[in-house]
Design an enzyme around this catalytic site. Sequence first.
Site, mmCIF file in Angstrom:
data_model
loop_
_atom_site.group_PDB
_atom_site.id
_atom_site.type_symbol
_atom_site.label_atom_id
_atom_site.label_comp_id
_atom_site.label_asym_id
_atom_site.label_seq_id
_atom_site.Cartn_x
_atom_site.Cartn_y
_atom_site.Cartn_z
ATOM 1 N N GLY A 45 0.849 -0.912 0.104
ATOM 2 C CA GLY A 45 -0.034 0.076 0.089
ATOM 3 C C GLY A 45 0.999 1.134 0.160
ATOM 4 O O GLY A 45 2.148 1.155 0.496
ATOM 5 N N GLN A 50 3.061 9.903 1.694
ATOM 6 C CA GLN A 50 4.270 9.200 1.556
ATOM 7 C C GLN A 50 4.907 9.376 0.614
ATOM 8 O O GLN A 50 6.206 9.216 0.196
ATOM 9 C CB GLN A 50 3.989 7.690 1.586
ATOM 10 C CG GLN A 50 3.519 7.322 3.011
ATOM 11 C CD GLN A 50 3.359 5.641 2.840
ATOM 12 O OE1 GLN A 50 2.421 5.256 2.426
ATOM 13 N NE2 GLN A 50 4.355 5.220 3.263
ATOM 14 N N CYS A 106 6.340 0.175 7.611
ATOM 15 C CA CYS A 106 5.875 1.160 7.031
ATOM 16 C C CYS A 106 7.088 1.759 6.047
ATOM 17 O O CYS A 106 8.102 1.622 6.452
ATOM 18 C CB CYS A 106 5.338 2.325 7.785
ATOM 19 S SG CYS A 106 4.749 3.895 7.025
ATOM 20 N N LEU A 107 6.670 1.812 4.656
ATOM 21 C CA LEU A 107 7.707 2.316 3.953
ATOM 22 C C LEU A 107 8.393 3.718 4.226
ATOM 23 O O LEU A 107 9.605 4.031 4.055
ATOM 24 C CB LEU A 107 7.214 2.450 2.611
ATOM 25 C CG LEU A 107 6.838 1.097 1.608
ATOM 26 C CD1 LEU A 107 6.459 1.457 0.417
ATOM 27 C CD2 LEU A 107 7.966 0.316 1.538
ATOM 28 N N HIS A 148 -4.447 1.080 7.682
ATOM 29 C CA HIS A 148 -2.971 1.577 7.669
ATOM 30 C C HIS A 148 -2.781 2.780 6.713
ATOM 31 O O HIS A 148 -2.443 3.984 6.943
ATOM 32 C CB HIS A 148 -1.812 0.494 7.276
ATOM 33 C CG HIS A 148 -0.520 0.877 7.329
ATOM 34 N ND1 HIS A 148 0.303 0.682 8.357
ATOM 35 C CD2 HIS A 148 0.298 1.821 6.536
ATOM 36 C CE1 HIS A 148 1.557 1.197 7.963
ATOM 37 N NE2 HIS A 148 1.496 1.820 7.188
ATOM 38 N N GLU A 149 -3.122 2.580 5.408
ATOM 39 C CA GLU A 149 -3.113 3.575 4.551
ATOM 40 C C GLU A 149 -4.077 4.730 4.650
ATOM 41 O O GLU A 149 -3.806 5.919 4.694
ATOM 42 C CB GLU A 149 -3.075 2.870 2.974
ATOM 43 C CG GLU A 149 -2.168 2.179 2.376
ATOM 44 C CD GLU A 149 -0.941 2.461 2.590
ATOM 45 O OE1 GLU A 149 -0.380 3.559 2.785
ATOM 46 O OE2 GLU A 149 0.103 1.574 3.100
ATOM 47 N N HIS A 152 -2.774 7.095 7.120
ATOM 48 C CA HIS A 152 -1.650 8.018 6.496
ATOM 49 C C HIS A 152 -2.525 9.494 5.866
ATOM 50 O O HIS A 152 -2.011 10.349 6.145
ATOM 51 C CB HIS A 152 -0.952 7.712 5.329
ATOM 52 C CG HIS A 152 0.290 6.763 5.824
ATOM 53 N ND1 HIS A 152 1.261 7.386 6.238
ATOM 54 C CD2 HIS A 152 0.598 5.564 5.414
ATOM 55 C CE1 HIS A 152 2.282 6.229 6.590
ATOM 56 N NE2 HIS A 152 1.977 5.353 5.977
#
Length: 192
Positions: A45, A50, A106-107, A148-149, A152
Amino acid sequence: MILPIVAYGADVLRKTGKDISADYPELQKLIADMWETMYASNGVGLAAPQINRDIRLFVVDSQQMFANMDEEETLLYPDRPGIKQVFINAQVEELLGDDWAYNEGCLSIPKIREDIYRAEEVTIRFMDENFTEHVKTFDGITARVILHEYDHIEGKLFIDYLKPLKRKLLKGKLDDISKGKVNVDYKMMFVK
């Protein structure tokens, strides 16, 4: 085009995203770039904050998670084979079921993974890439990735769910990430 992932510490990761319209500049290219960036970073995702955009846009491909599991393991999750979906201007309508733990990463916060509790199901209202409205309920791993996304675009990070002591123990690692003292195999943008 592969875009750099914004690292922990950037202000954009703490902003609530703005709704966008169908005439958002180069939206289809942005979505294509987000898919390319997500796959190049081995993510499942990716949210617009991000990649340094404070808008309500994220992409999810939970199918990849199931592709990397053995067949027996996939039977543990009711949402197999997963989804590949664009979410624009998403709003969570309802959270259902018991909270369950899963080891998330997480990226934007590389090299840190923690068990995070999230609801089993989410009902979410969103527009797809063609600005067609949907209200759908997702469960299992797919619901987790969506939540999760979604966090963000609400200016929230998975580490916000950790107990204060655990956050304190991670402070040094988080500080290092924000200063660019982390090695990853994808492009990142660090706060200076």
